[in-house]
Scaffold this motif. Structure first.
Motif, PDB file in Angstrom:
ATOM      1  N   ARG A   9      -7.771   0.291  -0.031  1.00  0.00           N
ATOM      2  CA  ARG A   9      -6.763   0.925   0.838  1.00  0.00           C
ATOM      3  C   ARG A   9      -5.640  -0.047   1.174  1.00  0.00           C
ATOM      4  O   ARG A   9      -4.478   0.357   1.266  1.00  0.00           O
ATOM      5  N   ARG A  10      -5.974  -1.324   1.369  1.00  0.00           N
ATOM      6  CA  ARG A  10      -4.952  -2.310   1.734  1.00  0.00           C
ATOM      7  C   ARG A  10      -3.908  -2.461   0.636  1.00  0.00           C
ATOM      8  O   ARG A  10      -2.784  -2.905   0.908  1.00  0.00           O
ATOM      9  N   ALA A  46       0.811  -1.217   0.000  1.00  0.00           N
ATOM     10  CA  ALA A  46       0.000   0.000   0.000  1.00  0.00           C
ATOM     11  C   ALA A  46       0.848   1.273   0.000  1.00  0.00           C
ATOM     12  O   ALA A  46       0.330   2.366  -0.255  1.00  0.00           O
ATOM     13  N   TYR A  67      -4.726   2.063  -2.888  1.00  0.00           N
ATOM     14  CA  TYR A  67      -5.605   2.937  -3.671  1.00  0.00           C
ATOM     15  C   TYR A  67      -6.492   3.731  -2.722  1.00  0.00           C
ATOM     16  O   TYR A  67      -7.184   3.159  -1.879  1.00  0.00           O
ATOM     17  N   THR A  68      -6.462   5.043  -2.843  1.00  0.00           N
ATOM     18  CA  THR A  68      -7.322   5.883  -2.003  1.00  0.00           C
ATOM     19  C   THR A  68      -8.726   5.985  -2.561  1.00  0.00           C
ATOM     20  O   THR A  68      -9.659   6.354  -1.848  1.00  0.00           O
ATOM     21  N   GLU A  98     -11.898   3.966  -4.409  1.00  0.00           N
ATOM     22  CA  GLU A  98     -12.480   2.674  -4.781  1.00  0.00           C
ATOM     23  C   GLU A  98     -12.641   2.574  -6.293  1.00  0.00           C
ATOM     24  O   GLU A  98     -12.446   1.500  -6.878  1.00  0.00           O
TER      25      GLU A  98
END
Length: 302
Positions: free
Chosen positions: A255-256, A196, A259-260, A262
């Motif tokens: 997020r994991r 991440a 990517y901020t 979706e």
């Protein structure tokens, strides 16, 4: 790193069998792209006959690792005609009494992989002597298969995963330039430990002590793809595992893996996997049982 790869890429349940044979015999194993397999010689001798190479004699303690489901024959001698075809996983398997005095006892198994790891692609099938750790894992697995007891259903997959780690460690450290290269190995560890993180080629290069251009050339040459392309591949592999095995919301999965948004994650996942993450999850719901037997041509016990 190897444990991360196995956790992210293996699907279903691995399969293994302890097989005792005597007399003239030759078993054909068809190619199974997308699977990794192995044979461990527990006792006696036999011959490994790869589809694309010369026969190799195997003795007790030797291991054959097939990183990408290579076709081959296992036999008592180099010239013995094939006496049994590769097993059909869907066909019923009659019980077979093991021979009283086998000339070869092998442990064989297979792992179904979601996607082949770049470091496994194009690796040859290879016969290697088993080190003490690998042999200990094989002996424990063989004993559990031969004499199952309470908890075997949990122990066998765990032992198979441990055996795969030892196989990969042995095979890759002997054949993979990427893992033998200290700079690339450090970069891979960083990417696997924290996918991440907003990695750039410059930040990865700094972490390895090289300047940007030499690092990028070295990584691309040894891994087979540029650093950020590998990072995207790894992020999608981790995301696929999370979608298969958890009910985490898509935003949390995004997020994991760095990517901020979706939306950005869904677009990247579809571009990489060919299907949106929601559909991928529906087709692989969390907690779903694996197929009844996806072990390919590798037989169960005899």
């Amino acid at each position: 790193m190897l444990g991360d790869v196995i956790a992210a890429l293996r699907t279903g349940r691995p399969a293994a069998a302890r097989v005792a044979r005597a007399g003239p015999w030759a078993q054909r194993f068809a190619p199974v792209p997308g699977a990794s397999g192995f044979h461990v010689v527990l006792a006696g001798t036999c011959w490994f006959r790869p589809d694309d190479g010369d026969p190799v004699e195997l003795r007790a303690g030797d291991v054959v690792f097939l990183p990408d489901g290579h076709g081959h024959v296992l036999a008592d001698a180099p010239g013995t005609p094939v006496t049994s075809a590769a097993c059909d996983p869907a066909a019923p398997r009659p019980a077979v009494e093991p021979p009283a005095e086998p000339t070869a006892v092998t442990l064989c198994g297979a792992y179904e992989l979601d996607r082949a790891h770049p470091l496994l692609r194009h690796l040859p099938a290879a016969a290697v002597p088993a080190g003490p750790d690998l042999r200990a894992a094989a002996d424990l697995l063989a004993a559990e298969i031969a004499r199952p007891g309470p908890g075997s259903a949990a122990l066998v997959p765990a032992l198979l995963d441990a055996l795969l780690v030892y196989l990969l460690r042995t095979h890759l450290t002997a054949t993979s330039p990427a893992l033998r290269d200290p700079v690339v190995a450090i970069a891979l560890e960083h990417l696997h430990r924290d996918p991440a993180h907003p990695w750039t080629v410059a930040s990865l290069a700094a972490a390895t002590g090289l300047s940007r251009a030499p690092f990028a050339r070295r990584f691309t040459e040894l891994v087979g793809r540029p650093p950020l392309a590998y990072l995207t591949w790894w992020r999608m592999a981790v995301a696929a595992r999370l979608l298969r095995t958890t009910d985490a919301p898509l935003a949390a999965v995004a997020r994991r893996v760095g990517y901020t948004s979706e939306f950005a994650f869904a677009a990247a996942f579809k571009r990489h996997r060919g299907t949106p993450p929601g559909r991928f999850r529906r087709e692989s719901p969390p907690g779903s049982a694996p197929p009844p037997d996806r072990s390919g041509p590798y037989p169960r016990g005899s």
